[in-house]
Design a protein around this motif. Sequence first.
Motif, mmCIF file in Angstrom:
data_model
loop_
_atom_site.group_PDB
_atom_site.id
_atom_site.type_symbol
_atom_site.label_atom_id
_atom_site.label_comp_id
_atom_site.label_asym_id
_atom_site.label_seq_id
_atom_site.Cartn_x
_atom_site.Cartn_y
_atom_site.Cartn_z
ATOM 1 N N PRO A 284 1.750 49.413 8.249
ATOM 2 C CA PRO A 284 0.843 50.489 8.670
ATOM 3 C C PRO A 284 1.452 51.463 9.657
ATOM 4 C CG PRO A 284 0.254 48.426 9.742
ATOM 5 C CD PRO A 284 1.374 48.105 8.789
ATOM 6 N N GLU A 285 0.757 52.564 9.843
ATOM 7 C CA GLU A 285 1.094 53.570 10.844
ATOM 8 C C GLU A 285 0.830 53.003 12.237
ATOM 9 O OE1 GLU A 285 2.517 55.830 12.400
ATOM 10 O OE2 GLU A 285 1.902 57.711 11.438
ATOM 11 N N CYS B 240 -2.547 51.231 13.798
ATOM 12 C CA CYS B 240 -3.374 50.937 12.629
ATOM 13 C C CYS B 240 -3.116 49.500 12.187
ATOM 14 C CB CYS B 240 -3.072 51.893 11.476
ATOM 15 S SG CYS B 240 -3.538 53.615 11.788
ATOM 16 N N ASP B 241 -4.130 48.895 11.549
ATOM 17 C CA ASP B 241 -3.992 47.535 11.055
ATOM 18 C C ASP B 241 -4.184 47.497 9.545
ATOM 19 O OD1 ASP B 241 -6.798 47.633 10.645
ATOM 20 O OD2 ASP B 241 -7.190 46.813 12.636
ATOM 21 N N LEU C 143 -6.040 50.001 7.120
ATOM 22 C CA LEU C 143 -5.451 51.252 6.633
ATOM 23 C C LEU C 143 -5.206 51.192 5.127
ATOM 24 C CD1 LEU C 143 -4.205 54.037 7.513
ATOM 25 C CD2 LEU C 143 -2.013 52.844 7.600
ATOM 26 N N VAL D 280 -9.824 55.302 11.808
ATOM 27 C CA VAL D 280 -8.512 55.345 12.461
ATOM 28 C C VAL D 280 -8.661 55.182 13.967
ATOM 29 C CG1 VAL D 280 -6.499 56.810 12.925
ATOM 30 C CG2 VAL D 280 -7.467 56.704 10.617
ATOM 31 N N MET E 84 -9.499 51.519 14.719
ATOM 32 C CA MET E 84 -8.317 50.662 14.665
ATOM 33 C C MET E 84 -7.498 50.806 15.939
ATOM 34 S SD MET E 84 -6.963 50.740 10.686
ATOM 35 C CE MET E 84 -6.992 52.525 10.444
ATOM 36 N N GLY E 85 -7.319 52.040 16.389
ATOM 37 C CA GLY E 85 -6.551 52.270 17.606
ATOM 38 C C GLY E 85 -7.178 51.614 18.815
ATOM 39 N N LEU F 126 -2.704 60.435 6.026
ATOM 40 C CA LEU F 126 -3.006 59.068 5.595
ATOM 41 C C LEU F 126 -3.573 59.058 4.173
ATOM 42 C CD1 LEU F 126 -4.586 57.684 8.909
ATOM 43 C CD2 LEU F 126 -2.205 57.510 8.127
#
Length: 235
Positions: free
Chosen positions: A9-10, A13-14, A17, A139, A142-143, A212
């Motif tokens: 992932p980015e 992110c988990d 994503l 997003v 996630m962050g 994304l």
Amino acid sequence: MAEPLVLLPESMCDARLYWPQVAELSHEMAVMVAPVHLGDRIEEIASGLLDVLPRRFALAGCGFGGMVAIELQRRAPDRVARLMLIGSSPLADTPQQATDRDRLVIKARAGRFDEALAGLIPEESFADRPFRPEIIALVREMGQSFGPDIFVRQARALQRRRDQQAVMVKLRIPVMIAAGSQDTLYPEKRQSVLAELVPGAVLRMLPGAGHLPMLEDPDGLCTAIRDWMRLPAAR
């Protein structure tokens, strides 16, 4: 039989994503999402992943995950059967990029974590498509689940990363460079230059998607992954 597919992932992110790709592609191949936050440097993250990944696998990474993917290929070229970079780069941080990350780190440490996350993947990097607000909210969620400490560690890892262009030039495996056509973080021109750097690389731009595409154009990215998995293994 297709190699197992490992998705990275980015930053911040988990596995959520890639939930559309896991749901769609797991009917056709083994799919796993590996974490990219367990280390202070990209080299350390890659080293830790090699202890848990399959013996040989296809590897796709987005943004920060793509940079970890390049390092994985550099360290274990016999294990990475094919490589896909999604909105990513082999370049080291420029002085300006490093300075911009410092500003985000200061915000994260000063109790302005929401602002730091918004600066990491700005809203303008998402295309104007259906469900855009929901994607941005996911997003950001996630962050938030990672927190400021992981944010700072990943920012420092990005600042310290090495230039990997020499690695890309030497690749002799099936490579696809993919990105959304509306990605402002890694624009199409930069992706074209990256594709030209890799012998035989396939460039796949996903029309109307932003940074994304796994969430913004999940069907398009699934199709790109299938096409990449079908590329002949021999160069």
